[in-house]
Scaffold this motif. Structure first.
Motif, PDB file in Angstrom:
ATOM      1  N   HIS A  21      39.940  57.920  50.603  1.00 55.75           N
ATOM      2  CA  HIS A  21      38.728  57.408  49.948  1.00 55.75           C
ATOM      3  C   HIS A  21      38.714  55.886  50.035  1.00 55.75           C
ATOM      4  N   PRO A  22      38.553  55.336  51.234  1.00 58.74           N
ATOM      5  CA  PRO A  22      38.659  53.884  51.418  1.00 58.74           C
ATOM      6  C   PRO A  22      37.625  53.064  50.646  1.00 58.74           C
ATOM      7  N   LYS A  23      36.549  53.689  50.218  1.00 59.97           N
ATOM      8  CA  LYS A  23      35.528  52.954  49.466  1.00 59.97           C
ATOM      9  C   LYS A  23      35.888  52.793  47.988  1.00 59.97           C
ATOM     10  N   VAL A  24      36.891  53.554  47.531  1.00 57.06           N
ATOM     11  CA  VAL A  24      37.305  53.482  46.130  1.00 57.06           C
ATOM     12  C   VAL A  24      38.341  52.373  45.972  1.00 57.06           C
ATOM     13  N   LEU A  25      38.032  51.353  45.214  1.00 53.58           N
ATOM     14  CA  LEU A  25      38.960  50.254  44.972  1.00 53.58           C
ATOM     15  C   LEU A  25      40.021  50.687  43.953  1.00 53.58           C
ATOM     16  N   SER A  26      41.223  50.137  44.076  1.00 59.98           N
ATOM     17  CA  SER A  26      42.310  50.476  43.154  1.00 59.98           C
ATOM     18  C   SER A  26      42.808  49.228  42.432  1.00 59.98           C
ATOM     19  N   LEU A  27      43.004  49.367  41.127  1.00 60.92           N
ATOM     20  CA  LEU A  27      43.592  48.305  40.314  1.00 60.92           C
ATOM     21  C   LEU A  27      44.750  48.896  39.530  1.00 60.92           C
ATOM     22  N   VAL A  28      45.931  48.294  39.630  1.00 60.03           N
ATOM     23  CA  VAL A  28      47.110  48.796  38.927  1.00 60.03           C
ATOM     24  C   VAL A  28      47.169  48.223  37.519  1.00 60.03           C
ATOM     25  N   LEU A  29      47.416  49.104  36.563  1.00 53.99           N
ATOM     26  CA  LEU A  29      47.649  48.712  35.171  1.00 53.99           C
ATOM     27  C   LEU A  29      48.995  49.312  34.784  1.00 53.99           C
ATOM     28  N   SER A  30      50.010  48.475  34.555  1.00 53.23           N
ATOM     29  CA  SER A  30      51.359  49.009  34.391  1.00 53.23           C
ATOM     30  C   SER A  30      52.202  48.177  33.440  1.00 53.23           C
ATOM     31  N   MET A  31      53.238  48.824  32.892  1.00 53.14           N
ATOM     32  CA  MET A  31      54.234  48.135  32.067  1.00 53.14           C
ATOM     33  C   MET A  31      55.370  47.592  32.913  1.00 53.14           C
ATOM     34  N   GLN A  32      55.443  47.971  34.183  1.00 49.64           N
ATOM     35  CA  GLN A  32      56.525  47.514  35.043  1.00 49.64           C
ATOM     36  C   GLN A  32      56.417  46.023  35.291  1.00 49.64           C
ATOM     37  N   ALA A  86      46.257  48.539  46.716  1.00 48.00           N
ATOM     38  CA  ALA A  86      45.591  48.129  45.479  1.00 48.00           C
ATOM     39  C   ALA A  86      44.956  46.751  45.663  1.00 48.00           C
ATOM     40  N   ARG A  87      43.959  46.470  44.834  1.00 44.25           N
ATOM     41  CA  ARG A  87      43.280  45.179  44.903  1.00 44.25           C
ATOM     42  C   ARG A  87      43.748  44.218  43.820  1.00 44.25           C
ATOM     43  N   GLY A  88      44.726  44.664  43.031  1.00 41.99           N
ATOM     44  CA  GLY A  88      45.251  43.784  42.005  1.00 41.99           C
ATOM     45  C   GLY A  88      46.202  44.495  41.072  1.00 41.99           C
ATOM     46  N   PHE A  89      46.800  43.714  40.173  1.00 41.60           N
ATOM     47  CA  PHE A  89      47.805  44.229  39.248  1.00 41.60           C
ATOM     48  C   PHE A  89      47.622  43.526  37.911  1.00 41.60           C
ATOM     49  N   VAL A  90      47.524  44.308  36.833  1.00 38.30           N
ATOM     50  CA  VAL A  90      47.407  43.721  35.504  1.00 38.30           C
ATOM     51  C   VAL A  90      48.360  44.440  34.562  1.00 38.30           C
ATOM     52  N   SER A  91      49.016  43.687  33.692  1.00 35.46           N
ATOM     53  CA  SER A  91      49.989  44.260  32.765  1.00 35.46           C
ATOM     54  C   SER A  91      49.290  44.936  31.587  1.00 35.46           C
ATOM     55  N   LYS A  92      49.898  46.019  31.091  1.00 43.52           N
ATOM     56  CA  LYS A  92      49.377  46.700  29.915  1.00 43.52           C
ATOM     57  C   LYS A  92      49.495  45.826  28.668  1.00 43.52           C
ATOM     58  N   GLN A  93      50.276  44.775  28.751  1.00 44.84           N
ATOM     59  CA  GLN A  93      50.433  43.870  27.618  1.00 44.84           C
ATOM     60  C   GLN A  93      49.251  42.917  27.476  1.00 44.84           C
ATOM     61  N   SER A 136      45.304  41.714  26.990  1.00 51.59           N
ATOM     62  CA  SER A 136      44.237  42.137  26.091  1.00 51.59           C
ATOM     63  C   SER A 136      43.187  42.931  26.864  1.00 51.59           C
ATOM     64  N   PRO A 137      42.405  43.768  26.166  1.00 56.66           N
ATOM     65  CA  PRO A 137      41.310  44.500  26.826  1.00 56.66           C
ATOM     66  C   PRO A 137      40.369  43.558  27.583  1.00 56.66           C
ATOM     67  N   LYS A 138      40.117  42.379  27.010  1.00 58.77           N
ATOM     68  CA  LYS A 138      39.239  41.407  27.658  1.00 58.77           C
ATOM     69  C   LYS A 138      39.799  40.975  29.008  1.00 58.77           C
ATOM     70  N   LYS A 139      41.127  40.779  29.079  1.00 55.93           N
ATOM     71  CA  LYS A 139      41.765  40.359  30.325  1.00 55.93           C
ATOM     72  C   LYS A 139      41.724  41.479  31.360  1.00 55.93           C
ATOM     73  N   ILE A 140      41.887  42.712  30.890  1.00 51.79           N
ATOM     74  CA  ILE A 140      41.844  43.853  31.800  1.00 51.79           C
ATOM     75  C   ILE A 140      40.448  44.003  32.398  1.00 51.79           C
ATOM     76  N   ILE A 141      39.425  43.868  31.581  1.00 48.04           N
ATOM     77  CA  ILE A 141      38.057  43.953  32.081  1.00 48.04           C
ATOM     78  C   ILE A 141      37.774  42.798  33.037  1.00 48.04           C
ATOM     79  N   GLU A 142      38.352  41.629  32.770  1.00 42.93           N
ATOM     80  CA  GLU A 142      38.215  40.487  33.683  1.00 42.93           C
ATOM     81  C   GLU A 142      38.805  40.836  35.048  1.00 42.93           C
ATOM     82  N   ALA A 143      39.980  41.494  35.047  1.00 38.02           N
ATOM     83  CA  ALA A 143      40.606  41.914  36.301  1.00 38.02           C
ATOM     84  C   ALA A 143      39.722  42.920  37.027  1.00 38.02           C
ATOM     85  N   VAL A 144      39.152  43.858  36.277  1.00 38.04           N
ATOM     86  CA  VAL A 144      38.241  44.853  36.869  1.00 38.04           C
ATOM     87  C   VAL A 144      37.074  44.149  37.546  1.00 38.04           C
TER      88      VAL A 144
END
Length: 223
Positions: free
Chosen positions: A82-93, A107-114, A116-124
């Motif tokens: 599914h090459p049209k589906v973008l991937s963003l990693v959200l992880s505790m690692q 993946a198109r990026g990596f954001v930590s679960k630590q 804030s929701p605002k930062k995660i949406i910014e990454a999205v």
């Protein structure tokens, strides 16, 4: 009619995480953004592949440790199927270890679960805008890696036995001693013995030096 048009313009997001509380909290955060909607969720690779094929999202947010599989494998599957589906990693690692591996996998990026929701949406939003999202820590790690060349594959394989090479590689992939022992069907004490031999053979100072050397070596491989 206007309501239908508004809904059609929403970005569709599929969430993959094996922790129900985290998954539900993330879905709630996404729904707070009027431009985004959750089109599905899953806790494992196979379930995610079926759901993504059915819902055709614009973006999949993926944890690296799923119920019975590896998130990196799912990212590679999406890249191929599914090459049209973008991937963003959200992880505790540790992002200094896994961020670049995730991007190499597709993946198109990596954001930590630590974060804030605002930062995660910014990454999205950045990923949806065509950017690769790097946190400051991940960017610093990549700069450091570029400044410190990795050992060549030959220099490592020439010095290590097959079993030592397996332990070395899994160490570089961020696996714990327990995970390596279970994967290779050996005792934890045996893993430590192999690590001690690796340090001696590669003239590494300590466990931290071993870890960083193994990470750099793994990043030279193709994913």
């Amino acid at each position: 009619m206007k309501k239908s048009t508004s809904r059609a313009k929403r970005i569709r997001v599929f969430v993959v995480d094996d922790h129900p509380l985290i998954r539900h909290a993330l879905c709630d955060a996404i729904r707070q953004d009027k431009g985004l909607e959750v089109c599905g969720e899953a806790d494992d690779r196979e379930e995610a592949l079926k759901g993504i094929a059915r819902t055709e999202p614009d973006l999949a947010i993926i944890d690296l440790r799923l119920r019975s599989s590896d998130g990196l494998d799912l990212i590679r599957d999406l890249r191929d199927r599914h090459p049209k589906v973008l991937s963003l990693v959200l992880s505790m690692q540790d992002e200094s270890i896994t961020a670049e591996r995730a991007v190499r996998a597709g993946a198109r990026g990596f954001v930590s679960k630590q974060e804030s929701p605002k930062k995660i949406i910014e990454a999205v939003r950045k990923v949806l805008g065509g950017e690769i999202y790097w946190s400051e820590r991940a960017a610093a790690h990549i700069a450091s890696r570029i400044a410190s060349p990795a050992p060549s594959a030959n220099s490592v394989s020439d010095h290590l036995s097959e079993r030592e090479l397996q332990v070395f590689e899994q160490t570089g992939l961020g696996r714990s001693t327990q995970q390596i022992a279970e994967s290779l069907h050996i005792d934890i004490s045996t893993v430590e013995t192999y690590r001690a031999r690796i340090k001696d053979k590669l003239a590494l100072k300590d466990g931290s030096d071993l870890l960083q050397t193994a990470i750099r070596w793994c990043l030279t491989k193709s994913y």
